[in-house]
Design an enzyme around this catalytic site. Structure first.
Site, short mmCIF file in Angstrom:
data_model
loop_
_atom_site.label_atom_id
_atom_site.label_comp_id
_atom_site.label_asym_id
_atom_site.label_seq_id
_atom_site.Cartn_x
_atom_site.Cartn_y
_atom_site.Cartn_z
N ASN A 1 54.64 49.66 40.81
CA ASN A 1 54.11 50.80 41.56
C ASN A 1 54.67 52.11 41.00
O ASN A 1 55.82 52.18 40.56
CB ASN A 1 54.36 50.67 43.07
CG ASN A 1 55.78 50.42 43.47
OD1 ASN A 1 56.55 49.80 42.74
ND2 ASN A 1 56.16 50.89 44.64
N GLU B 1 54.82 56.07 42.19
CA GLU B 1 54.59 56.97 43.31
C GLU B 1 54.49 58.42 42.86
O GLU B 1 54.95 58.79 41.77
CB GLU B 1 55.72 56.80 44.34
CG GLU B 1 55.73 55.38 44.91
CD GLU B 1 56.71 55.16 46.04
OE1 GLU B 1 57.62 56.00 46.24
OE2 GLU B 1 56.56 54.13 46.73
N CYS C 1 49.50 51.32 43.19
CA CYS C 1 50.18 50.04 43.43
C CYS C 1 50.36 49.25 42.13
O CYS C 1 49.58 49.39 41.18
CB CYS C 1 49.37 49.17 44.38
SG CYS C 1 49.24 49.81 46.05
N GLU D 1 49.76 46.15 41.53
CA GLU D 1 48.65 45.25 41.19
C GLU D 1 47.59 45.98 40.37
O GLU D 1 47.06 45.46 39.39
CB GLU D 1 47.99 44.72 42.47
CG GLU D 1 48.88 43.82 43.31
CD GLU D 1 49.69 44.58 44.36
OE1 GLU D 1 50.10 45.74 44.10
OE2 GLU D 1 49.91 44.01 45.43
N CYS E 1 47.71 45.20 49.14
CA CYS E 1 47.06 46.09 50.12
C CYS E 1 45.54 45.95 50.01
O CYS E 1 45.01 45.33 49.07
CB CYS E 1 47.49 47.54 49.87
SG CYS E 1 46.63 48.32 48.50
N CYS F 1 43.91 47.12 46.70
CA CYS F 1 44.17 46.19 45.59
C CYS F 1 43.37 44.91 45.75
O CYS F 1 42.89 44.34 44.76
CB CYS F 1 45.66 45.88 45.49
SG CYS F 1 46.61 47.29 44.90
N1 THU Z 1 52.72 48.78 47.06
C1 THU Z 1 52.36 48.07 45.96
O1 THU Z 1 52.64 48.46 44.83
N2 THU Z 1 51.69 46.94 46.15
C2 THU Z 1 51.43 46.35 47.35
O2 THU Z 1 50.86 45.28 47.40
C3 THU Z 1 51.85 47.03 48.58
C4 THU Z 1 52.36 48.42 48.41
C5 THU Z 1 53.52 49.99 46.88
C6 THU Z 1 52.82 51.30 47.13
C7 THU Z 1 53.99 52.20 47.47
O3 THU Z 1 54.55 52.70 46.27
C8 THU Z 1 55.00 51.28 48.12
O4 THU Z 1 54.62 49.97 47.76
C9 THU Z 1 55.06 51.41 49.62
O5 THU Z 1 53.81 51.28 50.19
#
Ligand code: THU
Length: 132
Positions: free
Chosen positions: A44, A46, A55, A57, A88, A91
């Site tokens: 991920n 941000e 994310c 994925e 999520c 994804c």
């Molecule tokens: N996140 C992912 O990378 N994948 C997921 O399946 C769930 C959420 C990340 C997004 C964000 O940077 C952090 O987790 C919190 O939501």
């Protein structure tokens, strides 16, 4: 667990270390196996403008696409949570579009794992077949 599944999990764990998650502190790693057997990992990333966050994925899948692979056979997701972290909603949609009903292996830092199919995560999915 077969050898490729082990390799995918290792790739997801390794990439999770490179997560850029200064705002949530929640680091996620993912890895996909493309239809030719090649593996692509993602973490991920941000943004201070939170909604721009990507994310793990989708980073993994988009890396595969950028390298010319358009279909994925499976995906692994690793995060630090007792209850294994599932992809999520956004994804799930993207995984479905590039993989269909593929197995999704979830894991945590204790190497607890569970595998579920995309059809369980995203029943009655919308995809390009509706557009024809
Ligand atoms: N996140 C992912 O990378 N994948 C997921 O399946 C769930 C959420 C990340 C997004 C964000 O940077 C952090 O987790 C919190 O939501």
């Amino acid at each position: 667990m077969d050898e490729t599944a082990e390799r995918l999990l290792s790739a997801a764990h390794e990439c999770r270390e490179r997560a850029f998650a200064p705002f949530s502190g929640f680091r996620v790693g993912a890895a996909v196996e493309a239809d030719d057997g090649s593996i692509f990992a993602g973490c991920n990333v941000e943004s201070a403008s939170y909604g721009l966050t990507m994310c793990a994925e989708r980073v993994a899948i988009f890396s595969a696409v950028a390298a010319g692979r358009k279909r994925i056979k499976r995906i692994s997701v690793v995060a630090e949570s007792d209850e294994l972290t599932a992809p999520c909603g956004a994804c799930r949609q993207v995984i479905w579009e590039f993989g269909g009903d593929i197995p999704v292996t979830l894991s945590n830092l204790n190497r607890k794992t569970e595998t579920i199919r995309m059809s369980e995560l995203l029943p009655k999915a919308f995809d390009s077949t509706y557009l024809k």
